[in-house]
Design a protein around this motif. Structure first.
Motif, PDB file in Angstrom:
ATOM      1  N   PRO A   9       1.160  -0.134   0.000  1.00 38.84           N
ATOM      2  CA  PRO A   9       0.000   0.000   0.000  1.00 38.84           C
ATOM      3  C   PRO A   9       1.297   0.150   0.000  1.00 38.84           C
ATOM      4  O   PRO A   9       0.219   0.262   0.594  1.00 38.84           O
ATOM      5  CB  PRO A   9      -0.649  -0.054   0.245  1.00 38.84           C
ATOM      6  N   ALA A  10      -1.019  -0.475   0.591  1.00 39.88           N
ATOM      7  CA  ALA A  10      -1.328  -0.714   0.750  1.00 39.88           C
ATOM      8  C   ALA A  10      -1.823  -0.896   0.159  1.00 39.88           C
ATOM      9  O   ALA A  10      -2.385  -1.714   0.370  1.00 39.88           O
ATOM     10  CB  ALA A  10      -2.694  -0.469   0.212  1.00 39.88           C
ATOM     11  N   ALA A  11      -2.671  -1.709  -0.409  1.00 41.99           N
ATOM     12  CA  ALA A  11      -3.138  -1.427  -0.616  1.00 41.99           C
ATOM     13  C   ALA A  11      -3.752  -1.414  -0.145  1.00 41.99           C
ATOM     14  O   ALA A  11      -4.290  -1.732  -1.162  1.00 41.99           O
ATOM     15  CB  ALA A  11      -3.937  -1.325   0.050  1.00 41.99           C
ATOM     16  N   MET A 139      -4.346   2.844  -0.193  1.00 40.76           N
ATOM     17  CA  MET A 139      -5.708   2.576  -0.622  1.00 40.76           C
ATOM     18  C   MET A 139      -6.401   3.900  -0.934  1.00 40.76           C
ATOM     19  O   MET A 139      -6.366   4.827  -0.125  1.00 40.76           O
ATOM     20  CB  MET A 139      -6.453   1.850   0.512  1.00 40.76           C
ATOM     21  N   PRO A 140      -7.051   4.032  -2.101  1.00 43.63           N
ATOM     22  CA  PRO A 140      -7.741   5.284  -2.391  1.00 43.63           C
ATOM     23  C   PRO A 140      -9.013   5.431  -1.565  1.00 43.63           C
ATOM     24  O   PRO A 140      -9.460   4.490  -0.890  1.00 43.63           O
ATOM     25  CB  PRO A 140      -8.067   5.159  -3.878  1.00 43.63           C
ATOM     26  N   GLY A 162     -10.585   9.739   2.251  1.00 45.10           N
ATOM     27  CA  GLY A 162      -9.471   9.999   1.341  1.00 45.10           C
ATOM     28  C   GLY A 162      -8.493   8.852   1.364  1.00 45.10           C
ATOM     29  O   GLY A 162      -8.735   7.827   2.013  1.00 45.10           O
ATOM     30  N   PRO A 163      -7.362   8.967   0.656  1.00 41.89           N
ATOM     31  CA  PRO A 163      -6.381   7.879   0.599  1.00 41.89           C
ATOM     32  C   PRO A 163      -5.875   7.504   1.985  1.00 41.89           C
ATOM     33  O   PRO A 163      -5.729   8.353   2.866  1.00 41.89           O
ATOM     34  CB  PRO A 163      -5.247   8.468  -0.250  1.00 41.89           C
ATOM     35  N   THR A 164      -5.613   6.223   2.172  1.00 42.93           N
ATOM     36  CA  THR A 164      -5.113   5.706   3.443  1.00 42.93           C
ATOM     37  C   THR A 164      -3.852   4.882   3.199  1.00 42.93           C
ATOM     38  O   THR A 164      -3.831   4.018   2.323  1.00 42.93           O
ATOM     39  CB  THR A 164      -6.158   4.817   4.128  1.00 42.93           C
ATOM     40  N   SER A 165      -2.814   5.154   3.975  1.00 41.13           N
ATOM     41  CA  SER A 165      -1.597   4.345   3.924  1.00 41.13           C
ATOM     42  C   SER A 165      -1.733   3.188   4.890  1.00 41.13           C
ATOM     43  O   SER A 165      -2.033   3.384   6.060  1.00 41.13           O
ATOM     44  CB  SER A 165      -0.374   5.193   4.293  1.00 41.13           C
ATOM     45  N   PRO A 184      -4.233  -0.102  11.209  1.00 43.03           N
ATOM     46  CA  PRO A 184      -5.486   0.649  11.348  1.00 43.03           C
ATOM     47  C   PRO A 184      -5.934   1.246  10.024  1.00 43.03           C
ATOM     48  O   PRO A 184      -5.123   1.782   9.263  1.00 43.03           O
ATOM     49  CB  PRO A 184      -5.127   1.732  12.359  1.00 43.03           C
ATOM     50  N   VAL A 185      -7.231   1.137   9.750  1.00 41.25           N
ATOM     51  CA  VAL A 185      -7.822   1.707   8.538  1.00 41.25           C
ATOM     52  C   VAL A 185      -9.134   2.374   8.934  1.00 41.25           C
ATOM     53  O   VAL A 185     -10.009   1.726   9.521  1.00 41.25           O
ATOM     54  CB  VAL A 185      -8.093   0.625   7.470  1.00 41.25           C
ATOM     55  N   ALA A 186      -9.266   3.650   8.627  1.00 41.51           N
ATOM     56  CA  ALA A 186     -10.523   4.339   8.908  1.00 41.51           C
ATOM     57  C   ALA A 186     -11.633   3.718   8.074  1.00 41.51           C
ATOM     58  O   ALA A 186     -11.435   3.320   6.925  1.00 41.51           O
ATOM     59  CB  ALA A 186     -10.401   5.821   8.591  1.00 41.51           C
ATOM     60  N   ALA A 187     -12.834   3.612   8.660  1.00 36.07           N
ATOM     61  CA  ALA A 187     -13.968   3.023   7.963  1.00 36.07           C
ATOM     62  C   ALA A 187     -15.252   3.638   8.492  1.00 36.07           C
ATOM     63  O   ALA A 187     -15.287   4.208   9.589  1.00 36.07           O
ATOM     64  CB  ALA A 187     -13.990   1.508   8.149  1.00 36.07           C
TER      65      ALA A 187
END
Length: 224
Positions: A9-11, A139-140, A162-165, A184-187
């Motif tokens: 990435p992430a992707a 990840m876009p 927005g994009p996430t690393s 961690p990934v915002a969702a």
């Protein structure tokens, strides 16, 4: 899950910067080391080794198949020289969104589908030489959408703002590996009973084997 792209990435398109201790003056300074990814210009595939998990709240989604593979375009390709070398930072490449299938949930009686997309931007993968070698996916916005059905009808959208690393680590080998552990990934979630709703901090874990598809006898390698 469908679609594709690369940047370690992430992707599923992930930026990750590894910092190494640099020269100091009166105070210590930290500077990124140089990075070279070889073989320059070669195409590569990233395929899941084991399982990929997404966890949001008390719900865990597990997938047994995931991959980002070349499609004949410019994605999933190491930059040609000299672009495969960065004297002071990571090397990155666009990838096709990783697909996901064979997915289940931790809730009995609930089915799940995981879909990736590049609607709002490119996925990428990047690598930064160091000890350890830092790597990850970018990840876009809205790059992964998880939908459940059955007892709980939920929708979980990753990276909604927005994009996430998505950070991870890289290990050179045969094949080389990109490992992501509880990143961690915002969702954001919607739905009813048993659904993780509202803003969430989900986590993603997966290990991908990264192989050279231009010449199977060679390995994708990250050095200084």
């Amino acid at each position: 899950m469908a679609t594709r792209r690369f940047r370690v990435p992430a992707a599923l398109v992930a930026t990750a910067a590894a910092l190494t201790l640099g020269a100091t003056t009166a105070a210590s300074a930290v500077a990124p080391s140089s990075t070279t990814v070889t073989p320059a210009g070669h195409s590569f595939a990233a395929k899941l080794n084991g399982k990929a998990t997404f966890t949001a709240g008390s719900t865990t989604m597990t997938c047994t198949v995931s991959a980002s593979v070349p499609n004949g375009g410019s994605t999933n390709q190491i930059p040609a020289a000299p672009g495969n070398h960065n004297a002071a930072g990571p090397v990155s490449a666009a990838i096709n969104p990783p697909t996901f299938s064979g997915c289940t949930t931790s809730i009995f009686g609930v089915g799940v589908t995981v879909t990736s997309n590049a609607t709002n931007g490119q996925w990428s993968i990047s690598a930064q030489y160091g000890s350890p070698i830092s790597a990850g996916l970018t990840m876009p916005k809205g790059g992964v959408v998880i939908k459940t059905s059955g007892l709980a009808s939920c929708t979980l959208t990753a990276s909604p703002g927005g994009p996430t690393s998505v950070p991870g680590t890289w290990t050179n080998g045969s094949p080389s590996k990109l490992a992501i552990a509880n990143a961690p990934v915002a969702a954001t979630g919607t739905g009813g009973f048993l659904c993780p709703t509202g803003n969430q901090t989900a986590t993603f874990s997966a290990t991908y084997d990264v192989t050279d598809t231009t010449d199977a006898a060679q390995q994708i390698t990250v050095t200084s």
